[in-house]
Design an enzyme around this catalytic site. Structure first.
Site, PDB file in Angstrom:
ATOM      1  N   HIS A  67       0.832  -1.212   0.000  1.00  0.00           N
ATOM      2  CA  HIS A  67       0.000   0.000   0.000  1.00  0.00           C
ATOM      3  C   HIS A  67       0.864   1.258   0.000  1.00  0.00           C
ATOM      4  CE1 HIS A  67      -2.212   3.144   2.366  1.00  0.00           C
ATOM      5  NE2 HIS A  67      -3.146   2.861   1.482  1.00  0.00           N
ATOM      6  N   GLU A  70       2.185   1.852  -3.434  1.00  0.00           N
ATOM      7  CA  GLU A  70       1.135   2.444  -4.289  1.00  0.00           C
ATOM      8  C   GLU A  70       1.071   3.957  -4.095  1.00  0.00           C
ATOM      9  OE1 GLU A  70      -3.030   3.868  -3.604  1.00  0.00           O
ATOM     10  OE2 GLU A  70      -2.949   1.781  -2.942  1.00  0.00           O
ATOM     11  N   HIS A  71       1.104   4.405  -2.842  1.00  0.00           N
ATOM     12  CA  HIS A  71       1.045   5.840  -2.559  1.00  0.00           C
ATOM     13  C   HIS A  71       2.209   6.585  -3.211  1.00  0.00           C
ATOM     14  CE1 HIS A  71      -1.927   6.959   0.786  1.00  0.00           C
ATOM     15  NE2 HIS A  71      -2.315   5.783   0.325  1.00  0.00           N
ATOM     16  N   GLU A 142      -4.218   7.927   8.011  1.00  0.00           N
ATOM     17  CA  GLU A 142      -5.205   7.060   7.371  1.00  0.00           C
ATOM     18  C   GLU A 142      -5.475   5.819   8.224  1.00  0.00           C
ATOM     19  OE1 GLU A 142      -5.450   4.323   3.320  1.00  0.00           O
ATOM     20  OE2 GLU A 142      -4.182   6.117   3.315  1.00  0.00           O
TER      21      GLU A 142
END
Length: 430
Positions: A67, A70-71, A142
């Site tokens: 993840h 991806e960011h 987040e």
């Protein structure tokens, strides 16, 4: 390029594998205005332990690194890929699941330009320690935001009960602590191992000419050099035993009504092939027959005040794991979970599993499925979801048509074993 005609869908599908190993799939929609493209790698949150390319030993990386990667893909040394998409009027996004990472855009015009941007930014990584450290604070926020959501807390809790030794029990984004250990060097190691053409696929749907589009893609790829290597060597995960299941846990949160979660761990290892896709679809039908709004089970639970409109069910059938969940708000969470466990145990002999009920649900499912082909976004996301190698979204309709009540009952006998079940409650903080 191979052309496949799906007469039952009225669709023509084009597929090929480029010389560098990239799978390209094109579904022309000549009467549409919008084009949607999704570029995916077979790499997700559960892929924490593997042999990095160029090395010989297994290495374990911090949870959340897929993840995090991806960011960071959108940010380059001197620009941001989002700005380039905006210049050509495209909406872009990305997401990470347990087993895949996907990058996408939707646009009405400038399809070739936006496609170049998509391919170029995903195939040209840039990570620096400074930008990586900056991202840690953003992702930590987040993670904390989701931790405050009782539904999310309950879902992660029940998955943790079912798979305490499997990385699926960890949040896709990782933990605030785990992401602090991520470095730019680790991101490059993960990228170089999994973001190779052989491990990736591109799906495009819209008013495009397949030959012209393929020529454009081939020209883009010809401008780049890729080091070919074998597919990633991941650590094998045997996840389907029930010896490590935690029967019950609970969490306290500042909520007014408790939440009850019941999960059942699939007894078989997932197969990412035609058989696996069939199991995935039939498991969805089984849960709908037993707990959907047309079931007698649902009517009785509602009549007895055990459930309200918060009640739901879902299944997840992915590489290395599969499970089914039932959940809902409950004044008496133990009473609801006990009743759901009883219904699961009696599932194979439930009156809800009958031919007439199955035929009604099949017609409903087919109608909903066909409606998706009126949306390029829906088609692309369904392709991503049902990409089982030799079987794809275009096989779903036949699987539904051919499913019999015997198939459903036999699956219920195998799958609905309460020795593989667990319960998680989220209760008001005292």
């Amino acid at each position: 390029m191979q052309q496949i005609e799906f007469s039952n869908l009225g669709e023509h599908f084009f597929t090929t594998t480029l010389d560098n190993g990239l799978r390209v799939n094109i579904l022309p929609k000549p009467k549409f205005h919008k084009t949607f493209a999704i570029f995916s790698t077979n790499f997700g949150a559960v892929d924490q332990t593997f042999v990095p390319v160029g090395q010989t030993a297994f290495k374990t990386y911090p949870s959340g690194i897929a993840h995090f990667l991806e960011h960071k893909m959108f940010e380059k040394a001197d620009h941001d890929a989002f700005d380039l998409f905006g210049k050509y009027g495209a909406d872009a996004n990305a997401f990470t699941s347990y087993t895949k990472t996907s990058y996408l855009f939707a646009s009405v015009g400038s399809v070739h330009e936006n496609l170049d941007i998509l391919l170029d930014f995903v195939q040209d990584p840039y990570f620096s320690e400074k930008s990586v450290n900056k991202e840690k604070g953003i992702i930590a926020q987040e993670i904390n935001m989701y931790a405050d959501e009782p539904d999310w807390r309950g879902q992660m809790g029940i998955i943790g009960n079912l798979f305490p030794e499997h990385p699926v029990h960890l949040d896709i984004a990782g933990t605030v602590a785990s992401i602090q250990d991520i470095t730019a060097e680790q991101l490059y190691e993960n990228y170089n191992t999994f973001y190779t053409p052989e491990n990736m696929s591109l799906f495009i749907s819209g008013p495009t000419d397949p030959e012209t589009l393929l020529n454009w893609i081939e020209a883009n790829q010809a401008r780049k050099q890729f080091v070919s290597h074998d597919l990633p060597q991941r650590k094998a995960i045997d996840s389907q035993g029930n010896e490590d299941i935690l029967p019950f846990r609970l969490a306290e949160m500042p909520i007014s009504v408790a939440k009850s979660f019941v999960g059942i761990k699939g007894p078989m290892n997932s197969q990412i092939n035609a058989t696996g896709l069939k199991t995935k679809i039939q498991l969805q039908l089984l849960l709908q027959m037993l707990f959907g709004v047309s079931s007698q089970n649902f009517a009785n639970l509602y009549k007895n005040g055990l459930i309200d409109d918060s009640f739901g069910y879902e299944s997840n059938y992915e590489r290395t794991f599969n499970f089914a969940l039932l959940y809902g708000d409950a004044e008496k969470p133990s009473q609801l979970s006990d009743q759901l466990l009883d219904l699961l145990e009696k599932g194979p002999t439930s009156p809800d599993l009958n031919q007439a009920h199955l035929e009604r649900l099949k017609r409903k499912r087919i109608g909903s499925f066909l409606l998706n082909f009126n949306s390029v976004e829906a088609i692309a996301n369904l392709y991503n979801t049902y990409d089982f190698g030799e079987a794809t979204v275009f096989d779903v309709l036949n699987i539904i048509h051919e499913t019999t009540i015997d198939d459903i009952v036999n699956l219920a006998k195998v799958y609905l074993d309460t020795k593989n079940a667990s319960v998680f409650h989220v209760i008001p903080k005292q």
